[in-house]
Design a protein around this motif. Structure first.
Motif, short mmCIF file in Angstrom:
data_model
loop_
_atom_site.label_atom_id
_atom_site.label_comp_id
_atom_site.label_asym_id
_atom_site.label_seq_id
_atom_site.Cartn_x
_atom_site.Cartn_y
_atom_site.Cartn_z
N ALA A 262 0.83 -1.20 0.00
CA ALA A 262 0.00 0.00 0.00
C ALA A 262 0.87 1.25 0.00
O ALA A 262 0.57 2.23 -0.68
CB ALA A 262 -0.93 0.00 1.21
N ARG A 263 1.96 1.24 0.75
CA ARG A 263 2.85 2.39 0.81
C ARG A 263 3.48 2.67 -0.56
O ARG A 263 3.66 3.82 -0.95
CB ARG A 263 3.92 2.17 1.87
CG ARG A 263 4.77 3.39 2.12
CD ARG A 263 5.76 3.20 3.24
NE ARG A 263 6.70 2.14 2.93
CZ ARG A 263 7.06 1.19 3.80
NH1 ARG A 263 6.58 1.18 5.00
NH2 ARG A 263 7.91 0.26 3.44
N ASP A 264 3.78 1.60 -1.32
CA ASP A 264 4.38 1.77 -2.64
C ASP A 264 3.46 2.49 -3.61
O ASP A 264 3.92 3.12 -4.57
CB ASP A 264 4.74 0.41 -3.25
CG ASP A 264 5.85 -0.30 -2.49
OD1 ASP A 264 6.69 0.38 -1.86
OD2 ASP A 264 5.85 -1.55 -2.51
N LEU A 265 2.15 2.39 -3.40
CA LEU A 265 1.20 3.05 -4.29
C LEU A 265 1.42 4.56 -4.34
O LEU A 265 1.10 5.19 -5.34
CB LEU A 265 -0.24 2.78 -3.85
CG LEU A 265 -0.83 1.44 -4.22
CD1 LEU A 265 -2.17 1.26 -3.54
CD2 LEU A 265 -0.95 1.29 -5.72
N GLU A 266 1.92 5.12 -3.27
CA GLU A 266 2.10 6.56 -3.18
C GLU A 266 3.47 7.00 -3.70
O GLU A 266 3.76 8.19 -3.72
CB GLU A 266 1.93 7.00 -1.73
CG GLU A 266 0.53 6.70 -1.21
CD GLU A 266 0.39 6.89 0.28
OE1 GLU A 266 1.39 7.24 0.95
OE2 GLU A 266 -0.72 6.69 0.77
N ASP A 267 4.29 6.07 -4.15
CA ASP A 267 5.64 6.38 -4.62
C ASP A 267 5.58 6.81 -6.10
O ASP A 267 5.20 6.03 -6.96
CB ASP A 267 6.52 5.14 -4.46
CG ASP A 267 7.99 5.43 -4.67
OD1 ASP A 267 8.32 6.36 -5.45
OD2 ASP A 267 8.81 4.73 -4.07
N GLU A 268 5.97 8.03 -6.36
CA GLU A 268 5.92 8.57 -7.72
C GLU A 268 6.83 7.83 -8.69
O GLU A 268 6.66 7.92 -9.90
CB GLU A 268 6.27 10.07 -7.73
CG GLU A 268 5.12 10.97 -7.36
CD GLU A 268 3.97 10.89 -8.38
OE1 GLU A 268 4.22 10.94 -9.60
OE2 GLU A 268 2.82 10.78 -7.94
N ARG A 269 7.80 7.07 -8.16
CA ARG A 269 8.68 6.32 -9.04
C ARG A 269 7.90 5.29 -9.86
O ARG A 269 8.30 4.95 -10.97
CB ARG A 269 9.79 5.64 -8.25
CG ARG A 269 10.81 6.66 -7.71
CD ARG A 269 11.88 5.99 -6.92
NE ARG A 269 11.28 5.42 -5.71
CZ ARG A 269 11.95 4.78 -4.78
NH1 ARG A 269 13.24 4.57 -4.91
NH2 ARG A 269 11.35 4.30 -3.71
N ILE A 270 6.79 4.81 -9.33
CA ILE A 270 5.96 3.86 -10.07
C ILE A 270 5.41 4.53 -11.32
O ILE A 270 5.45 3.96 -12.42
CB ILE A 270 4.80 3.33 -9.19
CG1 ILE A 270 5.36 2.40 -8.12
CG2 ILE A 270 3.76 2.61 -10.04
CD1 ILE A 270 4.35 1.93 -7.13
N VAL A 271 4.93 5.74 -11.18
CA VAL A 271 4.39 6.47 -12.33
C VAL A 271 5.49 6.74 -13.35
O VAL A 271 5.31 6.56 -14.55
CB VAL A 271 3.70 7.78 -11.89
CG1 VAL A 271 3.26 8.59 -13.08
CG2 VAL A 271 2.52 7.47 -10.98
#
Length: 168
Positions: free
Chosen positions: A13-22
């Motif tokens: 869930a925390r990874d969802l907020e990581d802009e690196r994914i985008v």
């Protein structure tokens, strides 16, 4: 050289907020090449914040899968609420296929549920021709597991035929 390849990444869930994914999606993958996999428990634990993040990422073109479906604190309501594309049938339901009646019943039920909700289905942990035949025969869209290959180095993966990763 890897055009058309879809990559699934397990995230929290925390990874969802990581802009690196985008950035990874925009710069390296694009289209529907990147699928983010979350467990059922991830969706339930912080459902409202996860839902908001998923909705934002969906608008940016990312896709979502539920990993290990059926093993967490299942709530069918999140299948309706969250922007999902795929259910991954946990290997614990694949292990006994096709002989184990309970495993067969669970796999059929998950496939039926997924189809009713227009979700793609992935059978995880497939190791035998019988497991493959059962899942393919029941309408599972994708199969993954040692039946096809053990983990490979990139150089060995690139030697596989192009049709290797096609849906069932």
């Amino acid at each position: 050289q890897l055009a058309g390849l879809r990559v699934s990444v397990n995230i929290s869930a925390r990874d969802l907020e990581d802009e690196r994914i985008v950035r990874l999606h925009q710069e390296r993958a694009g289209g529907d090449a990147l699928v983010l996999e979350l467990t059922e428990n991830t969706l339930i634990e912080r459902s409202e914040s996860v839902l908001a993040c998923m909705a934002d990422l969906r608008r940016r073109g990312l896709r979502f899968s539920i990993d290990d479906f059926g093993t967490g604190y299942s709530s069918l309501s999140y299948l309706k609420r969250f922007p999902l594309d795929c259910l991954k049938i946990d290997r614990s339901f694949v292990d006994g296929l096709p002989e184990d009646e309970d495993a067969s019943g669970m796999a059929r039920a998950i496939i039926g549920l997924g189809k009713a909700l227009n979700l793609a289905l992935v059978g995880e942990g497939v190791e035998t021709p019988e497991q493959f035949a059962f899942l393919a025969g029941e309408g599972c869209d994708y199969i993954q597991g040692f039946y096809f290959s053990r983990p490979l180095a990139l150089a060995d993966f690139l030697k596989l035929p192009a049709s290797f990763a096609l849906p069932v």
